[in-house]
Design a protein around this motif. Structure first.
Motif: not given
Length: 591
Positions: A464-486
């Motif tokens: 994405t950054m090869s074309f100046g495009l910002e990609a956001r990844v909600p599944f890597l929200d750290h609070e969601l990751v903490e919940l999933a880990a439990q």
């Protein structure tokens, strides 16, 4: 989203501003909207800017806060910066810009090294203290934003890309034997701090590093979620877990809509990206731009999932664009996609994401993507066998490793052999760590902390950054990751994988998308090599540079070229493509 670079002298000399300028200049694709270089004695910083938050020049970088005596460069996005700004203002801080970069500087001034604990988002940041000369660098919890490091004569250099460091000069480009073993065994994943080049390292995720004025440094990991059961959630039913996951994801996608420019979604038609679209529509995001890509079938393998992405786009009324890519278009793009890689990435998805990013960047500057859900919620086929296994390491190795140590040795010339089975040792040490209750928890922790960072996350950032495009990844929200880990392992592996997520998704998106066979962004031409693709592979592996480098045994390469589609790795990759991709990447850098 941007590109940063810099140099910290350890020998008392003035920083090499020209080298920093060369490094910065290579990252114009990551930051097409502005550039800057700053220096003070032994430290120099460079930056390329992509304007997403505070489009004015007040937010330009490197950013100097003269009152605080701090200068910083930043790549990423802090989603809670408005809330942090309000808190900092209440503590007496006065702002001169309206973006998140200044918030980071003032957060560091207020809370010191603990500022990272306050940041919700993705980031690689470097801060210089004027009065002490101390330099602090940090990387976000899930390693979404990269930070490469290189020790050169008398200095430490850093940059958002590996090629940028090469442009600065003086880099040891010898192949790292440990990294080479990982590349050929651990499904091309090279864990931090290694890269394929001996002279380049990368700051691990969730890590803060402090370089003192005398040249000494220290490093610490500031976040590591426990993969254990929370007693307070022991009474939760499956339905309560589903609702909690859905609420956390709702918040994650909402956070990632903060922007001063339009935000779209990469819609593959799978559960993950479809759920992102559905939750955004639920929150009132009507007319959302969505983008899908597909490829012509090759060797009997389907190359598109438009039936599902079309269904989701119609259900939620998105402004949908789909792109069907012919083999004739893929082949010319192959070398450009490889050149966009900061490290060699064998996944066929890289080319798909590269072509998709090229098209999407013509319409929006920011997108949300569904990457990460499989690692966080146990969506892959190797997770169910981890339940109840008596030999977790062997079970994981059998499913994930491309080849064992003997198989790696059979490919390589003797001088490139690692001293031991590096990939097996790495997995054994990771599984032996405390903080994970079951074998499945250990595998999920390993994949989230390591594989996710140095395969799909890196793939999305690089393309994405090869074309100046910002990609956001909600599944890597750290609070969601903490919940999933439990979350109890059996809830995650249910229903063919990602069970708790799939059941939660039924409240938002059509069942047809959830109950379909698992898919991905396929590029069939790179699994079944023929025609121009096979010739490109042959050219790479028989080029003078490849012969001079002498990584692979010639007789093995000849045998594989004679039967290019003889078999696939356990994860469905073409072994010949894996070898060729490494050579293509090295030759593209003139190494």
């Amino acid at each position: 989203m941007c590109g940063l670079s810099g140099e910290i002298r350890r020998d008392g000399r003035t920083a090499d501003v020209a080298a920093v300028a060369r490094m910065t200049a290579t990252m114009g694709d990551r930051g097409p909207d502005g550039s800057g270089v700053w220096s003070a004695g032994p430290v120099a910083l460079g930056h390329r800017r992509l304007k997403v938050i505070d489009l004015s020049e007040h937010a330009a970088q490197p950013m100097v806060d003269a009152q605080l005596g701090l200068t910083g460069v930043f790549n990423g996005m802090i989603y809670n910066y408005p809330q942090l700004r309000h808190e900092l203002e209440s503590l007496g801080h006065v702002f001169f810009s309206h973006g998140d970069t200044e918030v980071i500087l003032k957060a560091y001034a207020q809370w010191g090294e603990d500022f990272v604990d306050r940041l919700l988002g993705m980031f690689a940041v470097v801060i210089v203290e004027r009065d002490s000369g101390r330099v602090v660098m940090a990387r976000d919890r899930l390693g979404i934003k990269p930070l490469y490091l290189a020790e050169v004569s008398g200095a430490l250099r850093f940059a958002s890309t590996l090629p940028a460091l090469l442009a600065g000069g003086e880099i040891d480009t010898t192949i790292d034997r440990v990294a080479l073993h990982h590349y050929l065994s651990f499904h091309s994943v090279v864990p931090a701090p290694h890269t394929i080049l001996q002279g380049v390292r990368k700051l691990p995720p969730a890590t803060i590093r402090v370089i003192e004025p005398d040249g000494t440094d220290r490093e610490r990991r500031y976040w590591s979620p426990p993969y254990t059961r929370d007693p307070e959630k022991a009474s939760w039913s499956a339905e309560e877990w589903e609702e909690a996951v859905l609420d956390a994801l709702r918040l994650a996608v909402k956070r990632r809509m903060i922007s001063d420019v339009e935000v779209g979604v990469l819609l593959s038609g799978g559960v993950d990206s479809s759920l992102v679209v559905g939750l955004l529509a639920e929150q009132g995001q009507h007319g959302l731009r969505t983008f899908s890509i597909g490829f012509e079938a090759v060797g009997g393998r389907s190359g598109d999932e438009f039936v599902y992405s079309d269904l989701v786009a119609e259900r939620f009324g998105t402004t949908h664009m789909k792109m069907l890519v012919t083999p004739a278009r893929v082949l010319p793009a192959l070398d450009r996609a490889v050149a966009a890689m900061s490290e060699p990435m064998v996944s066929h998805d890289v080319v798909a994401f590269y072509l998709l990013s090229e098209e999407v960047s013509k319409h929006v500057k920011v997108v949300q993507s569904g990457q990460g859900a499989d690692e966080v919620f146990a969506g892959y086929h190797w997770y169910p066998p981890m339940l109840g296994t008596d030999d977790p390491v062997s079970t994981y190795k059998q499913a994930f490793f491309d080849r064992d140590s003997a198989g790696v040795a059979a490919l390589l010339q003797e001088e490139w052999h690692a001293e031991r089975d590096e990939s097996l040792r790495f997995v054994e040490e990771h599984f032996a760590r405390e903080g994970a209750d079951t074998a499945l928890d250990k595998a999920l922790r390993l994949d989230t902390e390591i594989m996710l960072v140095d395969d799909p996350v890196k793939r999305v950032d690089n393309t994405t950054m090869s074309f100046g495009l910002e990609a956001r990844v909600p599944f890597l929200d750290h609070e969601l990751v903490e919940l999933a880990a439990q979350c109890p392992p059996e809830l995650k592996t249910a229903h063919g994988g990602k069970g708790v997520l799939k059941q939660a998704a039924r409240r938002v998106i059509p069942n047809e998308v959830i109950d379909r066979p698992k898919g991905y962004f396929p590029v069939p031409a790179l699994t079944h090599l023929e025609g121009g693709f096979l010739e490109r592979v042959r050219d790479a592996l028989t080029a003078p540079a490849a012969k001079e480098r002498g990584l692979f045994r010639p007789e093995v390469v000849d045998r594989m070229l004679a039967d290019p589609n003889a078999g696939l790795t356990p994860l469905g990759g073409n072994p010949l493509w894996q070898l060729a991709l490494l050579e293509m990447w090295l030759q593209g850098l003139d190494l």
